[in-house]
Design a protein around this motif. Structure first.
Motif, PDB file in Angstrom:
ATOM      1  N   GLY A   1       0.787  -1.231   0.000  1.00  0.00           N
ATOM      2  CA  GLY A   1       0.000   0.000   0.000  1.00  0.00           C
ATOM      3  C   GLY A   1       0.815   1.276   0.000  1.00  0.00           C
ATOM      4  N   SER A   2       2.138   1.152   0.123  1.00  0.00           N
ATOM      5  CA  SER A   2       2.987   2.344   0.139  1.00  0.00           C
ATOM      6  C   SER A   2       3.150   2.890  -1.270  1.00  0.00           C
ATOM      7  N   ARG A   3       3.348   4.193  -1.374  1.00  0.00           N
ATOM      8  CA  ARG A   3       3.655   4.835  -2.643  1.00  0.00           C
ATOM      9  C   ARG A   3       5.148   5.121  -2.769  1.00  0.00           C
ATOM     10  N   PHE A   4       5.954   4.533  -1.905  1.00  0.00           N
ATOM     11  CA  PHE A   4       7.400   4.732  -1.932  1.00  0.00           C
ATOM     12  C   PHE A   4       8.076   3.434  -2.396  1.00  0.00           C
ATOM     13  N   TYR A   5       9.053   3.599  -3.312  1.00  0.00           N
ATOM     14  CA  TYR A   5       9.728   2.465  -3.936  1.00  0.00           C
ATOM     15  C   TYR A   5      11.228   2.657  -3.837  1.00  0.00           C
ATOM     16  N   ASP A   6      11.936   1.586  -3.531  1.00  0.00           N
ATOM     17  CA  ASP A   6      13.394   1.640  -3.540  1.00  0.00           C
ATOM     18  C   ASP A   6      13.876   1.918  -4.962  1.00  0.00           C
ATOM     19  N   LEU A   7      14.814   2.832  -5.106  1.00  0.00           N
ATOM     20  CA  LEU A   7      15.313   3.188  -6.425  1.00  0.00           C
ATOM     21  C   LEU A   7      15.877   1.974  -7.153  1.00  0.00           C
ATOM     22  N   ASN A   8      16.575   1.105  -6.467  1.00  0.00           N
ATOM     23  CA  ASN A   8      17.109  -0.098  -7.107  1.00  0.00           C
ATOM     24  C   ASN A   8      15.993  -0.997  -7.642  1.00  0.00           C
TER      25      ASN A   8
END
Length: 456
Positions: free
Chosen positions: A440-447
């Motif tokens: 449910g998060s809108r944050f993603y690891d750049l890798n």
């Protein structure tokens, strides 16, 4: 050629009322299966509106702060590209006037069309309008308001703000309006914002020699020509055109117009109708809502959306010709974020200004909402079977923004970098193959984004 949407809640309410009063139980949704007939009557000419309120945004994970932002934005609202549609409409109106064949409503149309043409000519055909400049100024101010600590750091560390455009006048003017909004909110940024540079390969790629295959597709692909001809030939096109001309001309004059001439007139009138809101500052009373019922406007908006869908959007299942060329832009988004994360770039922001011909393919390549479904064989695009809508995918000043967040390095480990995406200022998930840091998060690891957004 094409579009524009409701200007405010008040106008949207008026259009809904118009649909109900004009068509009763047979609302505009019956024409193309659109369950929201009051929206999107102007397609990709829809004036811009942010799609989410700031208090709805998720907070970043604990310990993370913004360190960089980048965007890709379409130019803002603009004048019509040329006088062709206006001239065509005025020619028919003039012939009817000479024969005394204008209805009371028809007699009102000519001066309205002329005022739009005069304003567009004075502004410069295709150039950014006052409304378009305001769209970008306000978007810039909201960017600052969302990321106050980032812009404080940019100022304190004297980090450059890079500006790139297609080189087309309306894109350059949009960039200047956007950066003007930034400096209005934070005057100290003035010395950090770089002069706009032109990169046509990146921001006008649909016209470049390396994409000759795409240009050939638009010009002469038999499947494309066949499906658009099939859609245009739907009997509802002639029905809508007949209804348009019947409201403006007496029957004896209407009878002299061939069926193709009626369709051509109605479609030209729709182009003016859909462009008028973009000139709302220059021509405050220039709206043409009275001359096209919502039911008729909605059908012509669908015809324009179909052309956009097949020429610039997801198009045919199994073919990537319309959007694979946007890979250069997706690569640049990833590269700029990676360069900031690994310390090879000091840029605090990278701002790009382009066109619908770039936004729509990028949305399809990235699988953004509304751009994930190509048309199935033998099933032409319609509002019933596909969610793609020009008003949602690429309105005027449409934008895709990536914000890069980092935490503080600890125990000899490098910082972790996360990306949050906004699409027309709405927090938006990346495609399903990309896994966020938590459900449910809108944050993603750049890798993770580098892994899942590969398209080679």
């Amino acid at each position: 050629m094409k579009r524009t949407a409701p200007l405010s809640v008040a106008v949207a309410a008026f259009l809904v009322a118009g649909v109900l009063s004009a068509t009763g139980s047979a609302s505009a949704r019956d024409l193309a299966g659109n369950p929201h007939a009051d929206r999107g009557l102007y397609g990709t000419k829809t004036p811009y509106a942010p799609q989410e309120k700031p208090n709805k945004y998720q907070k970043p994970p604990t310990g993370f702060s913004p360190v960089f932002t980048e965007n890709v934005a379409r130019h803002g609202s603009r004048a019509i590209s040329n006088s062709g549609d206006g001239d065509a409409v005025l020619a028919v109106l003039g012939a009817a006037r000479e024969q005394g064949a204008l209805t009371d409503l028809g007699a009102e149309l000519g001066p309205k069309v002329q005022s739009l043409l005069d304003a567009a000519s004075a502004l410069g055909y295709g150039n950014l309008s006052a409304r378009g400049a305001q769209e970008h100024r306000e978007t810039a101010l909201r960017m600052e308001q969302r990321l106050p600590s980032l812009f404080e750091t940019i100022e304190a560390e004297h980090e450059p703000v890079v500006v790139e455009t297609s080189g087309v006048a309306r894109a350059v003017a949009s960039a200047n309006a956007f950066t003007g909004g930034l400096t209005a909110g934070e005057p100290e940024l003035a010395g950090l914002i770089k002069a706009p540079v032109t990169d046509k390969n990146l921001l006008y790629f649909h016209k470049q020699p390396q994409n000759a295959d795409y240009q050939a597709y638009v010009a002469s692909d038999p499947d494309l020509a066949a499906v658009l001809a099939e859609i245009d030939a739907d009997p509802r096109t002639a029905e809508a055109a007949d209804h348009v001309v019947a409201r403006l001309f007496h029957d004896d004059f209407t009878a002299t117009l061939t069926a193709p001439a009626r369709v051509s007139f109605a479609r030209s009138l729709y182009q003016l109708y859909s462009a008028a809101p973009d000139l709302s500052v220059e021509v405050p009373d220039g709206g043409l809502d009275r001359f096209l019922t919502p039911r008729d406007a909605q059908w012509f908006a669908y015809l324009d959306d179909a052309e956009e869908f097949y020429q610039k959007g997801p198009a045919f299942r199994g073919r990537t010709i319309t959007y694979k060329m946007a890979g250069i832009l997706l690569d640049d988004l990833l590269a700029q974020a990676e360069a900031k994360a690994n310390g090879s770039s000091r840029n605090g922001a990278v701002l790009r200004f382009t066109h619908a011909e770039e936004i729509e393919p990028l949305a399809a390549l990235m699988g953004l909402p509304g751009s994930t479904e190509p048309a199935e064989p033998g099933q032409p695009y319609s509002y019933r079977n596909n969610p793609w809508r020009g008003a949602d995918v690429a309105p005027m000043a449409a934008n895709i923004q990536w914000d890069l967040y980092a935490n503080a390095p600890s125990d000899g480990e490098p910082a972790t970098h996360l990306v949050r995406m906004l699409y027309n200022e709405e927090e938006t998930a990346f495609k399903a193959s990309c896994k966020p840091v938590a459900t449910g998060s809108r944050f993603y690891d750049l890798n993770e984004l580098k892994r899942c957004l590969g398209h080679g």
